[in-house]
Scaffold this motif. Structure first.
Motif, PDB file in Angstrom:
ATOM      1  N   LYS A  12      41.832  25.317  90.010  1.00 55.65           N
ATOM      2  CA  LYS A  12      40.366  25.252  90.045  1.00 55.65           C
ATOM      3  C   LYS A  12      39.837  23.986  90.698  1.00 55.65           C
ATOM      4  O   LYS A  12      39.032  24.017  91.601  1.00 55.65           O
ATOM      5  N   GLU A  13      40.335  22.855  90.171  1.00 55.16           N
ATOM      6  CA  GLU A  13      39.774  21.578  90.588  1.00 55.16           C
ATOM      7  C   GLU A  13      39.961  21.349  92.079  1.00 55.16           C
ATOM      8  O   GLU A  13      39.025  20.970  92.791  1.00 55.16           O
ATOM      9  N   ASN A  14      41.193  21.591  92.566  1.00 53.71           N
ATOM     10  CA  ASN A  14      41.470  21.396  93.991  1.00 53.71           C
ATOM     11  C   ASN A  14      40.680  22.365  94.856  1.00 53.71           C
ATOM     12  O   ASN A  14      40.210  22.008  95.929  1.00 53.71           O
ATOM     13  N   LEU A 160      33.503  33.962  98.343  1.00 54.88           N
ATOM     14  CA  LEU A 160      32.925  34.447  97.071  1.00 54.88           C
ATOM     15  C   LEU A 160      32.090  33.349  96.418  1.00 54.88           C
ATOM     16  O   LEU A 160      31.000  33.597  95.903  1.00 54.88           O
ATOM     17  N   TRP A 161      32.598  32.151  96.444  1.00 49.68           N
ATOM     18  CA  TRP A 161      31.901  30.993  95.855  1.00 49.68           C
ATOM     19  C   TRP A 161      30.543  30.785  96.525  1.00 49.68           C
ATOM     20  O   TRP A 161      29.528  30.560  95.865  1.00 49.68           O
ATOM     21  N   ARG A 162      30.520  30.914  97.847  1.00 52.77           N
ATOM     22  CA  ARG A 162      29.248  30.729  98.589  1.00 52.77           C
ATOM     23  C   ARG A 162      28.244  31.815  98.234  1.00 52.77           C
ATOM     24  O   ARG A 162      27.046  31.635  98.400  1.00 52.77           O
ATOM     25  N   HIS A 163      28.756  32.962  97.785  1.00 50.13           N
ATOM     26  CA  HIS A 163      27.862  34.053  97.383  1.00 50.13           C
ATOM     27  C   HIS A 163      27.553  34.009  95.888  1.00 50.13           C
ATOM     28  O   HIS A 163      26.983  34.957  95.356  1.00 50.13           O
ATOM     29  N   GLY A 164      27.973  32.947  95.225  1.00 50.57           N
ATOM     30  CA  GLY A 164      27.719  32.814  93.793  1.00 50.57           C
ATOM     31  C   GLY A 164      28.511  33.812  92.963  1.00 50.57           C
ATOM     32  O   GLY A 164      28.124  34.161  91.844  1.00 50.57           O
ATOM     33  N   LYS A 165      29.644  34.276  93.503  1.00 53.87           N
ATOM     34  CA  LYS A 165      30.417  35.303  92.800  1.00 53.87           C
ATOM     35  C   LYS A 165      31.642  34.745  92.071  1.00 53.87           C
ATOM     36  O   LYS A 165      32.390  35.493  91.464  1.00 53.87           O
ATOM     37  N   LEU A 166      31.861  33.434  92.185  1.00 50.55           N
ATOM     38  CA  LEU A 166      33.041  32.866  91.534  1.00 50.55           C
ATOM     39  C   LEU A 166      32.665  32.422  90.130  1.00 50.55           C
ATOM     40  O   LEU A 166      32.128  31.331  89.934  1.00 50.55           O
ATOM     41  N   GLN A 167      32.909  33.290  89.168  1.00 50.64           N
ATOM     42  CA  GLN A 167      32.548  32.962  87.803  1.00 50.64           C
ATOM     43  C   GLN A 167      33.784  32.455  87.076  1.00 50.64           C
ATOM     44  O   GLN A 167      34.838  33.064  87.140  1.00 50.64           O
ATOM     45  N   GLU A 168      33.609  31.310  86.415  1.00 45.00           N
ATOM     46  CA  GLU A 168      34.781  30.626  85.882  1.00 45.00           C
ATOM     47  C   GLU A 168      35.172  31.042  84.475  1.00 45.00           C
ATOM     48  O   GLU A 168      36.220  30.670  83.987  1.00 45.00           O
TER      49      GLU A 168
END
Ligand code: NCD
Length: 336
Positions: A12-14, A160-168
């Motif tokens: 995650k962090e990297n 996915l992250w740029r589309h706000g789809k990366l939910q942690e």
């Protein structure tokens, strides 16, 4: 992070660090001529070796452009038949040769054999231990047979992250279609995503599944993997993304042209981006495909607004630039 081989997830962090840096690099590029000049100093004086023992358009070109944008020189082999590998030189000896050039700072390698990049990395470690090379040279896996393709997964997750789809928090849902056993892009996507504990439907033929070396660590990391042979509408409810990939024909155990043609037809029908999937999938879902596109993306799917193909391509450049910078400028890897 000495080498990027793909057999362990970046974490995650990297990943999030990489995404933030990719954003910065992108911003500088679009800002001004001055911004581009500034970027061109990051890898000045360094040479990136692109060793592609297998065909590639997107991965090769985006590494090439990423390295050039950051000011690096390139040593590129795209046709290994034109190298001494065609004369029987072993992979280990090719690596030994490339690392003897003092300019070479990193190796990006694609190879038809699973485990080939690990062999390359082991060769470098051995050369280091023996004192035959004096500097550490990271190897980046750009696809090894039916093994891994980590940087494709990073750029897909970045998209996915740029589309706000990366939910942690384990709420993320995805459906991955196709050649589960052979597609290295699927293997890396499942493994790299697993740290976010998503629920993933793996939609593929009954006889086919992702290998144990993917399944087992992904499950331990907390991914909920549900293998299905046939998709149902309820599985696409609230799905954050759908991932498609072509039938990996070159990795099928010998089949006649007629059989391959038949398989393509079945594959398109069962694991392609069909009109049913497009109807069932929510309007804000993201459709991803690593390319090259074949029959599994019919024309109507290619023009579906949910299909973010061009974004994936561009994100690949910034993500790979961020990765090269992180590996080669570890102390100043934050873009000021
Ligand atoms: C993929 C690969 O080479 O594994 N392509 C890519 O890198 N963009 C997928 C494929 O070849 O189908």
């Amino acid at each position: 992070m000495r080498h990027i081989l793909g057999n362990t997830p970046l974490g995650k962090e990297n990943l999030l660090k990489l995404f933030a840096e990719a954003e910065q690099l992108r911003r500088y590029y679009y800002k001004s001529i001055g911004g581009r000049y500034y970027l061109s100093q990051f890898l000045q004086g360094k040479t990136i070796a692109l060793l592609f023992f297998e065909p590639s358009t997107r991965t090769h070109d985006s590494f090439f452009l990423a390295a050039r944008t950051l000011g690096a020189d390139i040593l590129s082999h795209q046709d290994m038949k034109q190298t001494s590998a065609a004369k029987g030189e072993s992979l280990e000896d090719t690596i030994r040769t490339i690392t003897a050039y003092p300019q070479v700072s990193a190796i990006v390698m694609r190879h038809p054999e699973k485990g080939a990049t690990l062999r390359a990395a082991n060769t470098i470690e051995r050369l280091l231990t023996a004192g035959r090379v004096k500097r550490s040279i990271p190897v980046i896996n750009a696809g090894d047979g039916s093994g891994w393709h980590p940087t494709q997964a990073y750029l897909d997750i970045y998209t996915l992250w740029r589309h706000g789809k990366l939910q942690e928090d384990g709420r993320m849902r995805g459906a991955i279609f196709g050649d589960l056993g052979n597609a290295r892009v699927i293997h890396s996507l499942v493994l790299e995503l697993s740290v976010f504990r998503p629920k993933l439907y793996l939609v593929g033929p009954a006889y086919d599944n992702i290998p144990h070396c993917v399944y087992s660590p992904a499950a331990v990391n907390g991914a909920k993997l549900v293998k299905v042979s046939r998709l149902q509408a309820r599985m696409l409810e609230n799905v954050d993304f759908c991932y498609f990939v072509r039938l990996q024909e070159e990795r099928l155990t010998v089949k006649s042209e007629e059989e391959k043609k038949q398989m393509r037809t079945v594959y398109k029908r069962e694991y392609g981006c069909s009109s049913l999937i497009r109807r069932w999938a929510p309007a804000d879902t993201v459709f991803l495909h690593p390319g090259p596109i074949r029959e599994e993306m019919p024309d109507s799917a290619k023009w579906d607004p949910r299909f973010v193909y061009e974004e994936q391509i561009e994100n690949g450049v910034w993500l790979r630039a961020a990765l090269l910078n992180m590996l080669l400028n570890p102390d100043s890897s934050k873009v000021p």
